[in-house]
Write an enzyme that holds these catalytic residues in place. Sequence first.
Site, PDB file in Angstrom:
ATOM      1  CB  CYS C  97      -0.822   0.148   1.170  1.00 19.63           C
ATOM      2  SG  CYS C  97      -2.023  -1.560   1.474  1.00 19.63           S
ATOM      3  CG  HIS C 101      -2.115   4.719  -1.071  1.00 15.94           C
ATOM      4  ND1 HIS C 101      -2.865   5.759  -1.717  1.00 15.94           N
ATOM      5  CD2 HIS C 101      -2.437   3.557  -1.472  1.00 15.94           C
ATOM      6  CE1 HIS C 101      -3.839   4.792  -2.633  1.00 15.94           C
ATOM      7  NE2 HIS C 101      -3.481   3.748  -2.561  1.00 15.94           N
ATOM      8  CB  CYS C 134      -5.596  -1.089  -4.082  1.00 20.68           C
ATOM      9  SG  CYS C 134      -5.707   0.808  -4.432  1.00 20.68           S
ATOM     10  CB  CYS C 197     -32.725   1.318   9.493  1.00 23.98           C
ATOM     11  SG  CYS C 197     -31.970   0.172   8.148  1.00 23.98           S
ATOM     12  CB  CYS C 242     -29.547  -4.579  11.820  1.00 23.02           C
ATOM     13  SG  CYS C 242     -28.856  -3.543  13.216  1.00 23.02           S
TER      14      CYS C 242
END
Lengths: 138, 109, 281
Positions: C97, C101, C134, C197, C242
């Site tokens: 990474c 970056h 990526c 929700c 949920c």
Amino acid sequence: MELTRRNAIVMGAAAILAASLPVRGNAAAGDLIAAFTGGAEVGTGDIRLIAPEIAENGNTVPIEVSSDTAVEIMVLAMGNPTPNVATFKFGKLAASRAASTRIRLAGTQDVVAIAKLEDGSFVQTASTVKVTIGGCGG
Amino acid sequence: MAKGVKPRVKVPKTAAAGDTITIKTLISHKMESGQRKDDEGNVIPRSIINRFTCDFNGENVIDVTMEPAISTNPYLEFEALVPEAGEFTFTWYDDDGSIYETAKKIAVE
Amino acid sequence: MRKLTGALLASAIAATPVMADPVDDTLILNEEITLVTRTEAPEHVADVLGEIISGWHFRGTETRAMQADDFDNPGMIFVEQAEEVWNTAEGSEGKSCASCHGASEDMAGVRPVYPKWNEAAGEVRTLEMQINDCRENQMGADKWKYTGGDMVNMTALIASVSRGMPVNVAIDGPAQSTWEAGKELYYTRTGQLEMACSSCHEANYGNMIRADHLSQGHINGFPTYRLKNTKLNAVHARFKGCVRDTRAETFSPGSPEFVALELYVASRGNGLAVEGPSVRN
């Protein structure tokens, strides 16, 4: 005994009574305390235990034990399948006879701290921690 | 050696001789209690860190016996005396025989 | 140690277990930065919420304290693990990474704006989708499982460097239709319990659900270290839990439905500080 509804209720009540009689937990805890104290009498005094009154989750309950003169402090969770939690031995360079950790509690129960003091005597204190059951189970 | 075990300690970099400092330690470890069962109903064997010690220049600060009731990723906080400059050594003992060690130097102002 | 004593004493004095209202407290991270945990609701939810409040306010004293210090926060263990991965080359291109970056801290500002429209791909992308893009196309590495350990750790690292920055997802322009789809899902009742929700997190926040507190359901604290399972939890895993609890067939993590829902739910918290990895029950 035939298992009728009535008998089941009676047995349930007896079980609750039996569970509530030895307030300070089970035989295993008694053995652990005896092993720690060598059978000496356990009084009250220089031992403090801080635990939340209500634990948000029994998996991670922060506690702190402290004393001015303890050489060793044992912590027990009286309602756990195995009651022993930890034993703290303070060395020469311990600046205080205090320690904090995070423990598991299987449900609402008494947490007990027993200290062996410098003079060889034993003292204990206890704190009831209510362990809540989560919301929707998610 | 249990997978992904990594000790972390927090010790001040400096202190005055004779000072009391607070030390925090945390080690990533499952602390498998031996009380749980897997999907087939078999007991998952106990696998925990059962002891932790902290020493300073060879003198003991604290020696902790740990049981399965210690939470996942065991956390300990305690206070140490710093009589002189030196090094704290921290040791965790795993049920499987592994030993995890780390050390922190402290300077005296 | 003294801090814990103080916190516990305070909780003992203020012990009012039946109250489920958000606790009046201030989240100061590492005694350095104050995080915005309650603020005026963004315009698009002002009619239903008034004030937006982080889930941190709905947690107990000890749990709140655990998040306020990086050493005490067990979620930071996983951030450290991800930091190693960040700097480790992987895949056919031999890149990490960091190769593209730079330092992980340079990702500050990324978390607050995700999910985000990706012009080249012509879709709204979550951070997880971008990470896998990526891995596949820049590194030549295998994709990570959407809510797997490697992925959730990496999203925690990327969130951690943006802590304190306000959530600020764009809901207009090309992202608008995805946002609308997410809003539709948010208010759609599902499952045998026929709950949306909004049934819990809008109509009933501040009330108890059994022995627990209902929050406004913001996701500024994700990924979140839960005391319940002692690991980091990804936001789509939370959505799945949920929806399952309404006794419905759930969408899959990474599905277009959950991507849309994530954009919408994130937007309800526009203005709250990024907290990930937070500590929750």
